[in-house]
Motif scaffolding. Structure first.
Motif, mmCIF file in Angstrom:
data_model
loop_
_atom_site.group_PDB
_atom_site.id
_atom_site.type_symbol
_atom_site.label_atom_id
_atom_site.label_comp_id
_atom_site.label_asym_id
_atom_site.label_seq_id
_atom_site.Cartn_x
_atom_site.Cartn_y
_atom_site.Cartn_z
ATOM 1 N N GLU A 1 0.821 -1.216 0.000
ATOM 2 C CA GLU A 1 0.000 0.000 0.000
ATOM 3 C C GLU A 1 0.854 1.265 0.000
ATOM 4 O OE1 GLU A 1 -3.376 2.213 2.811
ATOM 5 O OE2 GLU A 1 -2.768 0.132 3.227
ATOM 6 N N GLY A 2 1.895 1.291 0.824
ATOM 7 C CA GLY A 2 2.747 2.462 0.942
ATOM 8 C C GLY A 2 2.036 3.649 1.578
ATOM 9 N N CYS A 3 2.742 4.762 1.646
ATOM 10 C CA CYS A 3 2.176 6.011 2.166
ATOM 11 C C CYS A 3 1.640 6.851 1.006
ATOM 12 C CB CYS A 3 3.238 6.805 2.921
ATOM 13 S SG CYS A 3 3.846 6.006 4.427
ATOM 14 N N THR A 4 0.671 7.678 1.300
ATOM 15 C CA THR A 4 0.126 8.579 0.280
ATOM 16 C C THR A 4 0.171 10.012 0.794
ATOM 17 O OG1 THR A 4 -2.130 8.232 1.097
ATOM 18 C CG2 THR A 4 -1.381 6.833 -0.718
ATOM 19 N N TRP A 5 0.313 10.952 -0.157
ATOM 20 C CA TRP A 5 0.364 12.380 0.158
ATOM 21 C C TRP A 5 -0.739 13.094 -0.604
ATOM 22 C CZ3 TRP A 5 0.901 16.704 -2.915
ATOM 23 C CH2 TRP A 5 1.265 17.910 -2.291
ATOM 24 N N ASN A 6 -1.444 13.978 0.093
ATOM 25 C CA ASN A 6 -2.494 14.757 -0.552
ATOM 26 C C ASN A 6 -2.567 16.128 0.103
ATOM 27 O OD1 ASN A 6 -4.722 15.554 -2.100
ATOM 28 N ND2 ASN A 6 -6.187 14.661 -0.655
ATOM 29 N N ASP A 7 -2.054 17.142 -0.602
ATOM 30 C CA ASP A 7 -2.137 18.526 -0.143
ATOM 31 C C ASP A 7 -1.585 18.684 1.281
ATOM 32 O OD1 ASP A 7 -2.691 21.224 -0.247
ATOM 33 O OD2 ASP A 7 -4.770 20.985 0.409
ATOM 34 N N THR A 8 -0.353 18.268 1.453
ATOM 35 C CA THR A 8 0.445 18.328 2.698
ATOM 36 C C THR A 8 0.110 17.231 3.705
ATOM 37 O OG1 THR A 8 -0.893 19.796 4.118
ATOM 38 C CG2 THR A 8 0.521 20.858 2.445
ATOM 39 N N THR B 1 12.529 11.264 7.498
ATOM 40 C CA THR B 1 11.754 10.098 7.900
ATOM 41 C C THR B 1 10.688 10.496 8.917
ATOM 42 O OG1 THR B 1 13.645 8.634 7.546
ATOM 43 C CG2 THR B 1 11.887 7.822 8.965
ATOM 44 N N GLY B 2 9.447 10.170 8.629
ATOM 45 C CA GLY B 2 8.359 10.493 9.542
ATOM 46 C C GLY B 2 8.097 11.974 9.674
ATOM 47 N N GLY B 3 8.483 12.764 8.646
ATOM 48 C CA GLY B 3 8.272 14.205 8.713
ATOM 49 C C GLY B 3 6.807 14.585 8.813
ATOM 50 N N GLU B 4 5.949 13.785 8.238
ATOM 51 C CA GLU B 4 4.501 13.990 8.329
ATOM 52 C C GLU B 4 3.858 12.602 8.306
ATOM 53 O OE1 GLU B 4 0.883 15.692 8.808
ATOM 54 O OE2 GLU B 4 2.814 16.739 8.892
ATOM 55 N N HIS B 5 2.827 12.423 9.126
ATOM 56 C CA HIS B 5 2.092 11.150 9.166
ATOM 57 C C HIS B 5 0.815 11.360 9.962
ATOM 58 C CE1 HIS B 5 3.566 10.683 13.289
ATOM 59 N NE2 HIS B 5 4.795 10.901 12.841
ATOM 60 N N VAL C 1 -2.147 21.144 22.542
ATOM 61 C CA VAL C 1 -1.758 21.511 21.186
ATOM 62 C C VAL C 1 -2.484 22.779 20.770
ATOM 63 C CG1 VAL C 1 -1.828 20.801 18.767
ATOM 64 C CG2 VAL C 1 -1.222 19.146 20.539
ATOM 65 N N GLY C 2 -1.712 23.744 20.251
ATOM 66 C CA GLY C 2 -2.276 25.023 19.858
ATOM 67 C C GLY C 2 -2.362 25.196 18.354
ATOM 68 N N GLU C 3 -2.063 26.403 17.879
ATOM 69 C CA GLU C 3 -2.225 26.702 16.461
ATOM 70 C C GLU C 3 -1.124 26.064 15.612
ATOM 71 O OE1 GLU C 3 -0.420 30.871 15.413
ATOM 72 O OE2 GLU C 3 -1.574 31.068 17.289
ATOM 73 N N ARG C 4 -1.419 25.923 14.317
ATOM 74 C CA ARG C 4 -0.487 25.308 13.383
ATOM 75 C C ARG C 4 0.728 26.215 13.187
ATOM 76 N NH1 ARG C 4 -0.760 21.111 9.349
ATOM 77 N NH2 ARG C 4 1.396 20.941 8.628
ATOM 78 N N ASN C 5 1.902 25.602 13.180
ATOM 79 C CA ASN C 5 3.150 26.316 12.941
ATOM 80 C C ASN C 5 3.421 26.382 11.441
ATOM 81 O OD1 ASN C 5 5.494 27.674 13.622
ATOM 82 N ND2 ASN C 5 6.489 25.927 14.607
ATOM 83 N N GLY C 6 4.416 27.160 11.048
ATOM 84 C CA GLY C 6 4.711 27.334 9.628
ATOM 85 C C GLY C 6 5.587 26.238 9.057
ATOM 86 N N VAL C 7 5.180 25.001 9.225
ATOM 87 C CA VAL C 7 5.917 23.863 8.676
ATOM 88 C C VAL C 7 4.936 22.904 8.014
ATOM 89 C CG1 VAL C 7 5.889 22.803 10.968
ATOM 90 C CG2 VAL C 7 7.405 21.899 9.222
ATOM 91 N N THR C 8 5.233 22.525 6.767
ATOM 92 C CA THR C 8 4.340 21.640 6.019
ATOM 93 C C THR C 8 5.147 20.634 5.226
ATOM 94 O OG1 THR C 8 4.299 23.192 4.162
ATOM 95 C CG2 THR C 8 2.487 23.338 5.772
ATOM 96 N N CYS C 9 4.483 19.566 4.857
ATOM 97 C CA CYS C 9 5.092 18.529 4.018
ATOM 98 C C CYS C 9 4.781 18.833 2.552
ATOM 99 C CB CYS C 9 4.549 17.151 4.397
ATOM 100 S SG CYS C 9 5.158 15.800 3.363
#
Length: 591
Positions: free
Chosen positions: A64-71, A199-203, A243-251
């Protein structure tokens, strides 16, 4: 099909019989409560978890692997639930600092657990191992405020951690990285730049991901001396720890890879993301290298773990697959053919796999022991000795484990014949998953340069000489033992080869600027073989006192190592003695 059962008997043999771990743990206050019974219970439960939770998801996760959709990154089916179960049962905090919710288990025990995880499901294991690495760095260098805010959440598995080093133009040469960190009025920093291969930058496992990011301050010195380290969370954390607001980091995307497809390998974009300095300004590499010895051993264990499941799978296949007749006569007279395990070439392959795996397991436990002594011992001399051993042998372990791990997986694939090339049988996945371990956490060529250049040539071979002296001292103390009668002379010869290889390295390095690059890989392989030989001798000596299959098997496999694998050392020395002349002669345009 793939077969795996945690090799607990061998792990207990190495831990208790060869290295007497319980006595060591009792001598250090931080590990004094870790008894043999506790260690065995941890290993047994770890084996059950790996076999029952991680292994069933290995092939489906690869498919299956990992999938990415709009970050947003989605991991394979079942991964999120498996990670949650691992976290709830404490497996994400096994060797963490107890002051912040870790279990404080010694690294000597953790390396065996990490090997199991890599056997069961390397992709899933990597998420946990990267978080462990981030925790090591935070625990050693972050402020108390940062540690108390982030460590408990990462240990518990509520949050995860990453390491963000590499950039599109900057891999090994981190001195040329471009990510910037601008000081802010509130004491934080605005981090801007792009990191790749994270590795594991976004999940989708948990609520927050804590990135450790290398970046440069505006007034930083040029090169690697101007690198600082920052903690940059995906979501900012409120004063109450929520957990608060989103920081300026995205995948920005994920990589489409040869293997470890269930592990999200991300491009991470930092756009003025709020971060906090870890350690001193311009000391980022020093902070990062605090955990590198641990992480490089852990990545080495990827090769070892995959080699073990490849071996177990190949053994089962060889017992079942019927082809031809044994050279000495039918072994399965009621069938139309014998199982292929009767054939000499198949035996050669299986014995090679087992000898390399069990030698590697012994070295991983030995290095785990040295890491524990270096971290926890109150004996200054023992601590200094352990630190020297860790520095010397970590590049050996990372490169030799992963090179031999790929070799072992390819051999296992060969045992399966045509079925080894077919996805459904699982062997080709092990080959693909093992391949990356030779590349990341510092390529194996870089590990060899680290050993040959920094650890040996730079100090005139003193560390290598001390290692040889230690092995010789051990050998002198047991030379009259009948169990070593067959291997004493080969081990002495191997030590002489290593001494000669070190002398060759030092002589050529003094006369030729290309010598270290030309000799490094062969020198590391030579060092690895000799180290395995010493550890195999130690295992054979202890095994001689056992009247069981494990003891008998150790002695047979050990003799195979000395007879069939250690002779590679002779060739490696000859390659080193050839120097750099032929490889450096052609002009670049002539290739």
């Amino acid at each position: 099909m793939a077969t795996y059962k945690a090799p607990l008997d061998d792990m207990r043999f190495i831990l208790h019989d060869v290295f007497d771990a319980e006595t060591l743990w009792a001598s250090m206050p931080a590990t004094a409560e870790v008894s043999r019974d506790l260690a065995d219970a941890v290993l047994e439960e770890a084996g059950k978890m790996v076999e029952g939770v991680m292994l069933p998801l290995n092939r489906s996760g690869d498919e299956e692997g990992c999938t990415w959709n709009d970050t947003v990154v989605t991991t394979p089916k079942g991964f999120k639930e498996a990670f949650r179960m691992m976290a709830e049962n404490g497996w994400t905090a096994l060797s963490g600092n107890p002051e912040y919710g870790g279990q404080g288990m010694p690294k000597m025990l953790a390396v065996l657990f990490e090997e199991m995880m890599h056997s069961g499901n390397t992709s899933l294991a990597l998420y946990t191992l990267l978080s462990n690495g981030a925790c090591l760095c935070l625990d050693a260098h972050a402020t108390e405020a940062l540690k108390s805010t982030y460590l408990p959440k990462i240990y518990s598995g509520e949050w995860s951690g990453t390491m963000c080093l590499t950039e599109p133009h900057s891999g090994t040469d981190l001195g040329i990285l471009r990510t910037k960190a601008e000081p802010q009025a509130d004491g934080s920093y605005a981090v801007t730049g792009t990191k790749i291969f994270i590795t594991g930058g976004e999940h989708d496992f948990n609520d927050n991901i804590i990135h450790l990011v290398l970046a440069k301050l505006p007034d930083a010195p040029a090169g690697s001396k101007g690198i600082s380290l920052f903690l940059v969370p995906k979501f900012l954390v409120n004063d109450d720890g929520s957990v608060g607001e989103r920081n300026g980091v995205t995948c920005g995307s994920i990589e489409h890879k040869m293997g470890i497809k269930g592990s999200a390998t991300c491009v991470m974009n930092f756009d003025g993301a709020k971060g906090w300095l870890i350690g001193e300004a311009n000391q980022g590499l020093a902070c990062m290298f605090t955990m590198m010895n641990y992480e490089r051993v852990s990545i080495g264990l990827q090769g070892l773990g995959l080699g073990e499941i490849a071996y177990q799978s190949a053994v089962e296949y060889a017992r079942d697959r019927l082809q031809g007749r044994a050279a000495g006569g039918a072994q399965n007279p009621n069938g139309n053919a014998d199982p292929i395990i009767v054939h000499g070439d198949v035996r050669r392959m299986l014995m090679t796999m087992r000898a390399l795996n069990e030698g590697g397991r012994a070295l991983s436990a030995y290095l785990g022991m040295q890491l524990d002594i270096a971290k926890f011992s109150d004996d200054a001399a023992a601590k200094a000795h352990a630190e020297d051993r860790v520095a010397l042998l970590t590049p050996v372990a990372k490169a030799f484990f992963t090179d031999r791990g790929l070799e072992t997986c390819v051999i296992g694939q060969q045992v399966f014949g045509g079925h080894g090339y077919i996805r459904e049988w699982g062997m080709e996945q092990f080959v693909r998953d093992a391949r990356i371990a030779q590349i990341y956490e510092g390529t194996n060529g870089i590990q060899a340069l680290d050993l040959a250049g920094r650890k040996v040539a730079r100090n005139g071979g003193q560390s290598a000489a001390a290692f040889v002296a230690e092995v010789r001292e051990w050998l002198a103390g047991v030379a009259d033992q009948p169990a070593l009668a067959e291997v004493k002379a080969p081990l002495e010869n191997a030590l002489a080869l290593l001494e000669e290889g070190t002398a060759t390295l030092l002589t050529q390095a003094g006369n030729d600027p290309d010598a270290v690059n030309a000799l490094a890989v062969e020198y590391l392989d030579l060092f690895g073989l000799v180290t395995y030989a010493w550890l195999w001798a130690r295992m054979m000596l202890v095994a001689a006192g056992r009247d069981d299959k494990l003891g008998q098997g150790k002695q047979v496999v050990g003799r195979f190592f000395f007879e069939r694998l250690l002779p590679r050392a002779e060739t490696l020395l000859k390659q080193m003695q050839a120097g750099s002349r032929t490889m450096m002669t052609l002009a670049a345009e002539d290739f």
